[in-house]
Design a protein around this motif. Structure first.
Motif, PDB file in Angstrom:
ATOM      1  N   GLN A 261       0.814  -1.221   0.000  1.00  0.00           N
ATOM      2  CA  GLN A 261       0.000   0.000   0.000  1.00  0.00           C
ATOM      3  C   GLN A 261       0.845   1.267   0.000  1.00  0.00           C
ATOM      4  O   GLN A 261       0.366   2.337  -0.423  1.00  0.00           O
ATOM      5  CB  GLN A 261      -0.967   0.008   1.181  1.00  0.00           C
ATOM      6  N   LYS A 265       0.841   5.875  -1.469  1.00  0.00           N
ATOM      7  CA  LYS A 265       0.629   6.906  -0.449  1.00  0.00           C
ATOM      8  C   LYS A 265       1.398   8.163  -0.824  1.00  0.00           C
ATOM      9  O   LYS A 265       2.592   8.104  -1.130  1.00  0.00           O
ATOM     10  CB  LYS A 265       1.089   6.410   0.925  1.00  0.00           C
ATOM     11  N   HIS A 370      -6.249  -3.671  -0.492  1.00  0.00           N
ATOM     12  CA  HIS A 370      -5.545  -2.426  -0.782  1.00  0.00           C
ATOM     13  C   HIS A 370      -5.983  -1.868  -2.135  1.00  0.00           C
ATOM     14  O   HIS A 370      -5.653  -0.724  -2.473  1.00  0.00           O
ATOM     15  CB  HIS A 370      -4.032  -2.642  -0.789  1.00  0.00           C
ATOM     16  N   LEU A 380      -8.897   2.459   4.436  1.00  0.00           N
ATOM     17  CA  LEU A 380      -7.694   3.164   4.881  1.00  0.00           C
ATOM     18  C   LEU A 380      -7.824   3.478   6.370  1.00  0.00           C
ATOM     19  O   LEU A 380      -8.136   2.590   7.163  1.00  0.00           O
ATOM     20  CB  LEU A 380      -7.467   4.410   4.029  1.00  0.00           C
ATOM     21  N   TYR A 408      -5.664   9.385   2.657  1.00  0.00           N
ATOM     22  CA  TYR A 408      -5.900   9.008   4.043  1.00  0.00           C
ATOM     23  C   TYR A 408      -6.507  10.185   4.815  1.00  0.00           C
ATOM     24  O   TYR A 408      -6.293  11.350   4.483  1.00  0.00           O
ATOM     25  CB  TYR A 408      -4.590   8.573   4.708  1.00  0.00           C
TER      26      TYR A 408
END
Length: 579
Positions: A261, A265, A370, A380, A408
């Protein structure tokens, strides 16, 4: 004493000035407001600024569908997802997912225009290098030309696999006097190779700024172009070099980040896995610097408890969800039985969020959670996905939400931008090529001209990262689902068996990243795979996909936009077969 001209006197004065200038042609020569001339642009600063604009076109900007994310052209057409949302929202995508392309569709024209805008900007850089001023050194010229030609190669690569052959225009063409005579009869692959080869030969191994392409990114893109032409020997030679020696912009050796994941990000952008990516930044004063790729592709109606508010597009497919089913050894069901009763992933299709639901308890690949947002599992760091309340129109979209490029909760206000109509603008980079993609393409090349054992090694590297228990989605201290994943412990039985394994691994690892449809076309299996997908998915989403059909020898490529044919003439711009 200050003299003041009356309104009447001013009118007379203006009239006299006009009379005085009326016989001079120079009166008509008014410089364009806000436009820089060649002298200003041919300095080092000027050329660098134009080069930045070539990078700036990677996400399409005003032509959203020209973006290199290819979430429509590569993922939706490949069966990773359907359009989602409501039938009437952005309805121009509906015929695309049904393979009912129209020559007059705006999204197809946007793809064309956005890519040629990128070509035009790259060509301008090349023209300016030819008239560069003294502050531009020979080393500067070589590096800048390498970056510009890399990017031009990218834009033509996108045109080639999207439309097949299109008009080739480089910096030697006079845009003002002859572009209308350029036909689409020239084969693009050698020209794409030439640009990428120049970039590979002339770019430095590392660069001083994140996002700039380097020698190794050029090698990876050139190898990718070879793969599309089945030049496996040439591709393997480059992959061997990249895997052994390749470095990111900041000099780190390429590798997989420990947690799957983390490749998606924003806090981890430009990591060791990022070979070439579209750069994004949030809260810079202009939302145009943020990632506009997925501003529509968020759970719908999420309010204060979720990440998007809009709009429910890009809904992962039932078929993709099922593909993450594993056997007792943690290997995928390569025979396709994942789409059969008893093995299909359990969903909350047809249920309200207030209805009771227990998530699937069978074995699944951990990359599932994910890649796909599904009911009852953490989305998340937000909340557990509530199901139907986050789906705009379940009968049109299905039960899932996209997750890979979601931001997120911890990113709000820093790596996410609230200055536009939707909070869906983020600082998440979009990888055009990441190292997992390189490893799996290298595995393909090994199968064709190298070693089946080496191919198995590369596949297992990717699967080993996916099996890292620290990356599994958790509920409390326990795994959120029954995650079972293993590596291939025995030798691949044959070339054909190895191909099946590597191709399915690409489906799982790269889902939602714009690759799937183009992979199917280059493998020569789009007809059978896409039609099987449409048959299966059409039974689940009859309104969106029922009766849809892929037509071989036609739907592999988009039609050339009718507007362009009307502009240039059908004797110059020849339409693709079937349209």
């Amino acid at each position: 004493m200050k003299k003041i001209i009356s309104k009447g006197g001013l009118a007379v004065l203006v009239a006299l000035m006009l009379i005085g200038y009326s016989c001079k042609e120079s009166f008509l020569e008014i410089p364009a407001t806000g436009q820089l001339d060649e002298g200003q642009l041919s300095t080092k600063k000027g050329i660098e600024g134009v080069l930045v604009s070539v990078y700036g076109q990677l996400n399409g900007r005003a032509n959203r569908m020209a973006s290199a994310s290819n979430w429509v052209w590569g993922s939706i057409r490949g069966g990773d997802a359907n359009k989602g949302t409501d039938p009437g929202d952005f309805s121009d995508i509906n015929p695309i997912q049904r393979f009912e392309y129209q020559t007059t569709q705006g999204v197809i024209l946007d793809k064309w225009k956005g890519l040629y805008e990128g070509v035009a900007r790259a060509n301008l850089v090349m023209k300016l290098i030819g008239v560069a001023q003294a502050d531009v050194s020979e080393d500067d010229k070589k590096r800048i030309a390498g970056e510009a030609r890399f990017l031009r190669g990218h834009y033509y690569f996108e045109l080639k696999r999207g439309f097949n052959n299109t008009p080739y225009v480089d910096e030697t063409k006079d845009y003002g006097t002859g572009i209308e005579t350029v036909p689409n009869t020239v084969e693009l692959w050698p020209l794409i190779e030439a640009d990428l080869k120049y970039a590979y030969d002339n770019l430095p191994e590392t660069q001083g700024a994140a996002g700039r392409t380097n020698k190794w990114a050029a090698a990876a893109y050139l190898a990718k172009a070879y793969m599309y032409q089945k030049k496996f020997t040439e591709a393997k030679a480059l992959y061997d070099l990249i895997i052994a020696n390749g470095k990111t912009t900041n000099g780190k050796k390429y590798g997989l980040v420990p947690k799957f994941q983390d490749a998606f990000k924003s806090a981890n952008d430009n990591n060791a896995e990022s070979v070439f990516a579209i750069q994004a930044a949030a809260n810079t004063g202009s939302v145009n610097n943020a990632n506009p790729e997925f501003d529509l592709n968020w759970p719908y109606n999420t309010g204060p408890n979720g990440p998007g508010n809009c709009c429910g597009f890009f809904a992962p497919s039932f078929e993709l969800g099922n593909s993450f089913r594993t056997d007792a050894d943690g290997l995928p069901l390569l025979d396709g039985s994942y789409n059969t009763a008893g093995k299909e992933l359990k969903t909350d299709m047809g249920l309200k969020s207030s209805d009771p639901f227990t998530p699937d308890a069978g074995p699944v690949d951990p990359r599932l959670d994910h890649s796909i947002g599904r009911r009852g599992l953490p989305f998340l760091d937000w909340i557990d996905h509530p199901g139907n309340d986050w789906i705009r129109n379940q009968s049109n979209a299905g039960p899932y939400s996209p997750k890979k490029y979601a931001y997120y909760k911890a990113d709000i206000g820093s790596l996410q931008d609230n200055s536009s109509w939707t909070p869906g603008y983020t600082a998440i980079n979009v990888n055009i090529i990441r190292f997992a993609d390189v490893l799996l393409m290298a595995a393909e090349a090994e199968i064709e001209v190298g070693s089946l054992e080496k191919a198995r090694e590369y596949v297992n590297i990717v699967r080993t990262r996916a099996s890292n228990p620290e990356s599994f989605v958790k509920k409390g201290n326990a795994n959120a689902a029954n995650y079972v994943i293993g590596i291939y412990k025995t030798a691949f039985a044959s070339k054909e068996a190895a191909r099946t394994i590597v191709r399915f691994e690409r489906k799982l690892e790269l889902s939602g990243e714009g690759h799937r449809f183009f992979d199917l076309v280059r493998w020569g299996i789009a007809d059978q795979v896409v039609n099987a997908y449409l048959s299966y998915e059409g039974k689940k989403l009859s309104g969106a996909l029922g009766g849809a059909k892929f037509t071989p020898n036609k739907n592999e490529f988009l039609p050339l936009p009718q507007e362009q044919i009307d502009l240039l003439g059908k004797e110059i711009l020849v339409q693709n077969p079937g349209y």
